[in-house]
Scaffold this active site. Structure first.
Site, PDB file in Angstrom:
ATOM      1  N   PRO A  88      57.476  61.333  38.527  1.00  0.00           N
ATOM      2  CA  PRO A  88      58.465  62.010  39.168  1.00  0.00           C
ATOM      3  C   PRO A  88      59.621  61.227  39.929  1.00  0.00           C
ATOM      4  O   PRO A  88      60.632  61.985  40.257  1.00  0.00           O
ATOM      5  CB  PRO A  88      57.709  63.027  39.840  1.00  0.00           C
ATOM      6  CG  PRO A  88      56.478  62.958  39.430  1.00  0.00           C
ATOM      7  CD  PRO A  88      56.390  61.523  38.601  1.00  0.00           C
ATOM      8  N   GLU A 115      46.998  63.239  39.653  1.00  0.00           N
ATOM      9  CA  GLU A 115      47.988  63.317  40.422  1.00  0.00           C
ATOM     10  C   GLU A 115      48.745  62.111  40.474  1.00  0.00           C
ATOM     11  O   GLU A 115      49.873  62.049  41.328  1.00  0.00           O
ATOM     12  CB  GLU A 115      47.505  63.583  42.013  1.00  0.00           C
ATOM     13  CG  GLU A 115      46.692  64.952  42.169  1.00  0.00           C
ATOM     14  CD  GLU A 115      47.504  66.403  41.563  1.00  0.00           C
ATOM     15  OE1 GLU A 115      46.801  66.920  40.800  1.00  0.00           O
ATOM     16  OE2 GLU A 115      48.623  66.382  42.372  1.00  0.00           O
ATOM     17  N   ARG A 153      65.295  54.157  18.493  1.00  0.00           N
ATOM     18  CA  ARG A 153      66.553  54.589  17.749  1.00  0.00           C
ATOM     19  C   ARG A 153      67.792  53.614  17.954  1.00  0.00           C
ATOM     20  O   ARG A 153      68.595  53.281  17.216  1.00  0.00           O
ATOM     21  CB  ARG A 153      67.122  56.140  18.039  1.00  0.00           C
ATOM     22  CG  ARG A 153      66.022  57.021  17.335  1.00  0.00           C
ATOM     23  CD  ARG A 153      66.571  58.425  18.004  1.00  0.00           C
ATOM     24  NE  ARG A 153      67.984  58.903  17.321  1.00  0.00           N
ATOM     25  CZ  ARG A 153      68.196  59.299  15.992  1.00  0.00           C
ATOM     26  NH1 ARG A 153      66.952  59.610  15.257  1.00  0.00           N
ATOM     27  NH2 ARG A 153      69.086  59.777  15.662  1.00  0.00           N
ATOM     28  N   ASP A 168      76.586  56.875  16.722  1.00  0.00           N
ATOM     29  CA  ASP A 168      77.594  56.443  17.718  1.00  0.00           C
ATOM     30  C   ASP A 168      78.571  57.686  18.008  1.00  0.00           C
ATOM     31  O   ASP A 168      79.248  57.591  19.288  1.00  0.00           O
ATOM     32  CB  ASP A 168      78.480  55.394  16.544  1.00  0.00           C
ATOM     33  CG  ASP A 168      78.010  54.311  16.365  1.00  0.00           C
ATOM     34  OD1 ASP A 168      78.208  53.481  15.445  1.00  0.00           O
ATOM     35  OD2 ASP A 168      76.934  53.927  16.996  1.00  0.00           O
TER      36      ASP A 168
HETATM   37  C1  LIG Z   1      59.747  67.466  41.691  1.00  0.00           C
HETATM   38  C2  LIG Z   1      58.955  67.284  40.360  1.00  0.00           C
HETATM   39  C3  LIG Z   1      59.570  66.543  39.509  1.00  0.00           C
HETATM   40  C4  LIG Z   1      58.834  68.940  39.989  1.00  0.00           C
HETATM   41  C5  LIG Z   1      57.389  66.823  40.752  1.00  0.00           C
HETATM   42  C6  LIG Z   1      57.124  66.682  42.004  1.00  0.00           C
HETATM   43  C7  LIG Z   1      55.736  65.990  42.189  1.00  0.00           C
HETATM   44  C8  LIG Z   1      55.153  65.838  41.047  1.00  0.00           C
HETATM   45  C9  LIG Z   1      55.379  66.341  40.180  1.00  0.00           C
HETATM   46  C10 LIG Z   1      54.565  66.025  38.753  1.00  0.00           C
HETATM   47  O1  LIG Z   1      54.798  66.559  37.795  1.00  0.00           O
HETATM   48  N1  LIG Z   1      53.305  65.334  38.845  1.00  0.00           N
HETATM   49  C11 LIG Z   1      52.116  65.114  37.939  1.00  0.00           C
HETATM   50  C12 LIG Z   1      52.616  64.126  37.048  1.00  0.00           C
HETATM   51  N2  LIG Z   1      53.987  64.123  36.410  1.00  0.00           N
HETATM   52  C13 LIG Z   1      54.690  63.237  36.010  1.00  0.00           C
HETATM   53  O2  LIG Z   1      54.141  62.311  35.250  1.00  0.00           O
HETATM   54  C14 LIG Z   1      56.307  63.453  35.561  1.00  0.00           C
HETATM   55  C15 LIG Z   1      56.842  64.530  36.080  1.00  0.00           C
HETATM   56  C16 LIG Z   1      58.063  65.034  35.831  1.00  0.00           C
HETATM   57  C17 LIG Z   1      58.890  64.075  35.010  1.00  0.00           C
HETATM   58  C18 LIG Z   1      58.220  62.834  34.596  1.00  0.00           C
HETATM   59  N3  LIG Z   1      58.736  61.758  33.695  1.00  0.00           N
HETATM   60  O3  LIG Z   1      57.779  61.112  33.620  1.00  0.00           O
HETATM   61  C19 LIG Z   1      56.644  61.367  34.085  1.00  0.00           C
HETATM   62  C20 LIG Z   1      57.144  62.565  34.805  1.00  0.00           C
HETATM   63  C21 LIG Z   1      52.634  62.703  37.763  1.00  0.00           C
HETATM   64  C22 LIG Z   1      51.094  62.308  37.358  1.00  0.00           C
HETATM   65  C23 LIG Z   1      50.754  62.849  36.401  1.00  0.00           C
HETATM   66  C24 LIG Z   1      51.694  63.957  35.973  1.00  0.00           C
HETATM   67  C25 LIG Z   1      56.549  66.687  39.759  1.00  0.00           C
END
Ligand SMILES: CC(C)(C)c1cccc(C(=O)NCC2(NC(=O)c3cccc4nocc34)CCCC2)c1
Length: 245
Positions: A88, A115, A153, A168
């Site tokens: 995130p 987490e 892609r 394109d």
């Molecule tokens: C502010 C906000 C974005 C809503 C937010 C704040 C804090 C935590 C989380 C959250 O989702 N934590 C959980 C995890 N999330 C992701 O990995 C993840 C989430 C979003 C987009 C992503 N693009 O790639 C991986 C992504 C992180 C560890 C395991 C899953 C989301």
């Protein structure tokens, strides 16, 4: 292009190359996706891969030693690959970043669960953090799969000539125009005449006009930092004059 994915669910991401364009690209040796599972390095009899966070609080983190062992295995298999952590906190994935990543011969993706991962692993192994968007997800695997699809892609030869020509047109940044196929009359709604006129110049102009109008109405942000051609400008002005009536 070779992708290594550090994930607790390798079977998930390896599914990517079992259908469609990516299946053929994988069969043609243009791309490969290999999972590296921290659980394969678990030594205790519960084969645990998570650990408690210092400072307490809800949830767990990915265990440092099993996660690192999987990262190291991936780096041995893909020695020239930068490590991208899907998180995130990352840089938003967009087409320019996809095009940048598609120039690499290989790439390692790290998908978090629970987490997340210990910050010292990020400092030690991660070259770039990338985010799919602002919503809560259960893990980084969906981010890894979207990234692999979008980047693959752009790898030469993955898309046939027809599809890459379409690609394109998308890369022109405008939203897509409406599409129509048989039947001509669907519940009383008929296909726009111009599309059946066989007049390719008019058809192309109509499609651009529609893309521009939709982009203007639904995604005005697409017009920031974008230089329009004179044709595009006149089409937008035409659209605006109809809006003002
Ligand atoms: C502010 C906000 C974005 C809503 C937010 C704040 C804090 C935590 C989380 C959250 O989702 N934590 C959980 C995890 N999330 C992701 O990995 C993840 C989430 C979003 C987009 C992503 N693009 O790639 C991986 C992504 C992180 C560890 C395991 C899953 C989301």
């Amino acid at each position: 292009m070779r992708f290594g994915v550090v994930t607790l669910f390798p079977e998930w991401v390896e599914q990517l190359t079992s259908v469609g364009v990516l299946e053929r690209a994988s069969q043609n040796g243009l791309i490969s996706v290999t999972g590296f599972n921290p659980r394969d390095h678990a030594t205790d009899n519960h084969r645990s891969v998570d650990d408690r966070p210092f400072g307490g609080g809800p949830g767990m983190l990915m265990q440092v030693d099993t996660t690192e062992a999987a990262i190291i295995k991936a780096r041995e298999a893909l020695p020239n690959a930068p490590v991208v952590y899907l998180s995130p906190q990352g840089r938003a994935l967009n087409q320019p970043l996809v095009q940048e990543l598609a120039r690499l011969p290989e790439l390692i993706l790290l998908a978090g669960r629970y987490e997340g991962i210990d910050e010292r692993l990020v400092d030690e192994h991660v070259d770039l953090e990338v985010s799919l968007g602002d919503y809560v997800l259960s893990g980084g695997e969906l981010g890894a799969m979207v990234l692999i699809d979008a980047v693959s892609r752009m790898v030469p030869g993955v898309l046939g000539d027809q599809a890459s020509a379409e690609q394109d047109s998308f890369a022109a940044h405008w939203l897509d125009c409406p599409h129509f196929t048989r039947p001509v009359d669907y519940r009383g709604n008929t296909v726009p005449e111009v599309l059946r006129s066989g007049h390719h110049g008019r058809i192309e102009a109509w499609r651009l006009q529609q893309s521009l109008e939709r982009s203007w109405d639904r995604r005005p942000d697409l017009f920031e930092r974008k230089r329009l051609t004179t044709t595009e400008l006149s089409m937008i002005n035409e659209h605006l004059s109809t809006l003002e009536k």
